[in-house]
Motif scaffolding. Sequence first.
Motif, PDB file in Angstrom:
ATOM      1  N   HIS A 189      54.114  45.286  48.042  1.00 44.63           N
ATOM      2  CA  HIS A 189      53.208  46.274  48.636  1.00 44.63           C
ATOM      3  C   HIS A 189      53.149  45.999  50.130  1.00 44.63           C
ATOM      4  O   HIS A 189      52.699  44.930  50.549  1.00 44.63           O
ATOM      5  CB  HIS A 189      51.810  46.158  48.009  1.00 44.63           C
ATOM      6  N   VAL A 190      53.621  46.944  50.919  1.00 43.48           N
ATOM      7  CA  VAL A 190      53.650  46.790  52.376  1.00 43.48           C
ATOM      8  C   VAL A 190      52.390  47.428  52.940  1.00 43.48           C
ATOM      9  O   VAL A 190      52.200  48.644  52.866  1.00 43.48           O
ATOM     10  CB  VAL A 190      54.900  47.456  52.982  1.00 43.48           C
ATOM     11  N   LEU A 191      51.514  46.596  53.486  1.00 43.90           N
ATOM     12  CA  LEU A 191      50.278  47.079  54.088  1.00 43.90           C
ATOM     13  C   LEU A 191      50.529  47.240  55.585  1.00 43.90           C
ATOM     14  O   LEU A 191      50.510  46.270  56.343  1.00 43.90           O
ATOM     15  CB  LEU A 191      49.145  46.077  53.827  1.00 43.90           C
ATOM     16  N   ASN A 192      50.774  48.483  55.977  1.00 41.65           N
ATOM     17  CA  ASN A 192      51.177  48.777  57.345  1.00 41.65           C
ATOM     18  C   ASN A 192      49.949  49.111  58.195  1.00 41.65           C
ATOM     19  O   ASN A 192      49.348  50.170  58.029  1.00 41.65           O
ATOM     20  CB  ASN A 192      52.168  49.943  57.351  1.00 41.65           C
ATOM     21  N   PHE A 193      49.578  48.216  59.109  1.00 45.64           N
ATOM     22  CA  PHE A 193      48.444  48.442  59.988  1.00 45.64           C
ATOM     23  C   PHE A 193      48.837  49.295  61.198  1.00 45.64           C
ATOM     24  O   PHE A 193      47.971  49.694  61.976  1.00 45.64           O
ATOM     25  CB  PHE A 193      47.866  47.117  60.468  1.00 45.64           C
ATOM     26  N   ASN A 194      50.130  49.555  61.373  1.00 43.96           N
ATOM     27  CA  ASN A 194      50.604  50.396  62.467  1.00 43.96           C
ATOM     28  C   ASN A 194      50.523  51.868  62.073  1.00 43.96           C
ATOM     29  O   ASN A 194      50.480  52.204  60.893  1.00 43.96           O
ATOM     30  CB  ASN A 194      52.044  50.040  62.825  1.00 43.96           C
ATOM     31  N   TYR A 195      50.559  52.722  63.082  1.00 39.28           N
ATOM     32  CA  TYR A 195      50.587  54.166  62.838  1.00 39.28           C
ATOM     33  C   TYR A 195      52.023  54.689  62.795  1.00 39.28           C
ATOM     34  O   TYR A 195      52.262  55.809  62.382  1.00 39.28           O
ATOM     35  CB  TYR A 195      49.838  54.907  63.950  1.00 39.28           C
ATOM     36  N   THR A 196      52.949  53.872  63.222  1.00 35.34           N
ATOM     37  CA  THR A 196      54.342  54.279  63.380  1.00 35.34           C
ATOM     38  C   THR A 196      55.149  54.046  62.097  1.00 35.34           C
ATOM     39  O   THR A 196      54.799  53.192  61.286  1.00 35.34           O
ATOM     40  CB  THR A 196      54.986  53.489  64.524  1.00 35.34           C
ATOM     41  N   PRO A 197      56.248  54.768  61.925  1.00 40.44           N
ATOM     42  CA  PRO A 197      57.046  54.665  60.697  1.00 40.44           C
ATOM     43  C   PRO A 197      58.168  53.639  60.762  1.00 40.44           C
ATOM     44  O   PRO A 197      59.131  53.722  59.998  1.00 40.44           O
ATOM     45  CB  PRO A 197      57.618  56.083  60.561  1.00 40.44           C
ATOM     46  N   GLU A 220      48.537  57.531  59.684  1.00 40.82           N
ATOM     47  CA  GLU A 220      49.958  57.740  59.953  1.00 40.82           C
ATOM     48  C   GLU A 220      50.123  58.886  60.939  1.00 40.82           C
ATOM     49  O   GLU A 220      49.494  59.937  60.808  1.00 40.82           O
ATOM     50  CB  GLU A 220      50.667  58.064  58.641  1.00 40.82           C
ATOM     51  N   LEU A 221      50.955  58.679  61.929  1.00 42.11           N
ATOM     52  CA  LEU A 221      51.231  59.734  62.894  1.00 42.11           C
ATOM     53  C   LEU A 221      51.787  60.980  62.207  1.00 42.11           C
ATOM     54  O   LEU A 221      52.586  60.882  61.275  1.00 42.11           O
ATOM     55  CB  LEU A 221      52.244  59.241  63.932  1.00 42.11           C
ATOM     56  N   ASN A 222      51.324  62.129  62.658  1.00 45.47           N
ATOM     57  CA  ASN A 222      51.826  63.415  62.170  1.00 45.47           C
ATOM     58  C   ASN A 222      51.541  63.655  60.691  1.00 45.47           C
ATOM     59  O   ASN A 222      52.274  64.384  60.027  1.00 45.47           O
ATOM     60  CB  ASN A 222      53.338  63.551  62.427  1.00 45.47           C
TER      61      ASN A 222
END
Length: 353
Positions: A189-197, A220-222
């Motif tokens: 499970h990747v917990l992505n704290f960034n907004y970028t892909p 998430e952006l867009n």
Amino acid sequence: MNRLVLIGNGFDLSHKLKTSYNDFLFYYLKKILNDFFSNLSYEGKLIELHSKSSINGFPKMETLDDLINVLNILKHKRDSNLYIKYKSQFFQEIINSFQHNKWVDLENHYFSYLLKMSNASSNLVDDLSKLNQEFEHLKIELENYLREVVISDNPIQNPAKFDFLLEDIPDDQLIDSKPFYPTSIENIHVLNFNYTPTFNVYAQHLNTKKNTTINFIHGELNNPDNPIIFGFGDEHNDEYKKFENKKENQLFEHIKSFKYLRTSNYQDLIRFIDGNEFQVCIMGHSCGLSDRTMLKEIFEHKNCKSILIHYHKWGSDTHENDYVNKTYEISRHFTDKGMMRKKVVSFEKSKPL
């Protein structure tokens, strides 16, 4: 056993993406000053500049230091034809903070300012409304910056670069494990704290070999169905607890815990960590206090059996990395410091990002 991967801004920076708050502040100030020198006037939410006479040539504006020096020169220049005004004390303090520290953390700065205001303001309702509008303005500008400037960059990526996340966990990286019996990974499970892909291409590749999900926990952006979360998340701060007694809801407008309720992302995380034992892998996340509520819940969870730091390395010497500083940050999320020392994998068994 499962693996929980924490992706932070350092991950994007390692891909040469300009996603730091310093990068954003440079972009934001340069846009303002370019507008001013081109039109002799700029009026925005946070600052206002006007000149009644023409200005010969653009000054040097290649670094954030340059831009702030230009602002200071304009502000202190004794010229009746020139007018500059900070319309936001919050924004002015951000500029001052960078001058002293050469870096700025917008989320932490917002919370510090919020604390000061809650204790000292004589007109709390109006002051909070103004502060929250100013912070919302910066959030929108940050999102525009990431969308227009950063996300247009396409870093060269090798999809198999992070295949080590598929590897078994050695017994000496786990508490309560049997010697000489490595543990295989079932789910990631990747917990992505960034907004970028940025991590998407890696997640797609990992998913071809092992069940891998990616959770954009901060938005998430867009993606209007997963809006950006920008604020502070430390409900364990002693001062924060006083907010609840003030009975002023505007104090919570940019507190992350309430923003998480807009989607099921946080519940998805909880289901994952409740479902099975897991190892945490930290990749580019600062583990700072702005995410303390969530990180404390993860690190102190009974199913968390290991915390592996993929540290940032900038030189060949043993001490030229951020491993030790990262352990300082992680320790702030533990009430039981002895348990922290058991869970964090030692430096000699850790690897750089």
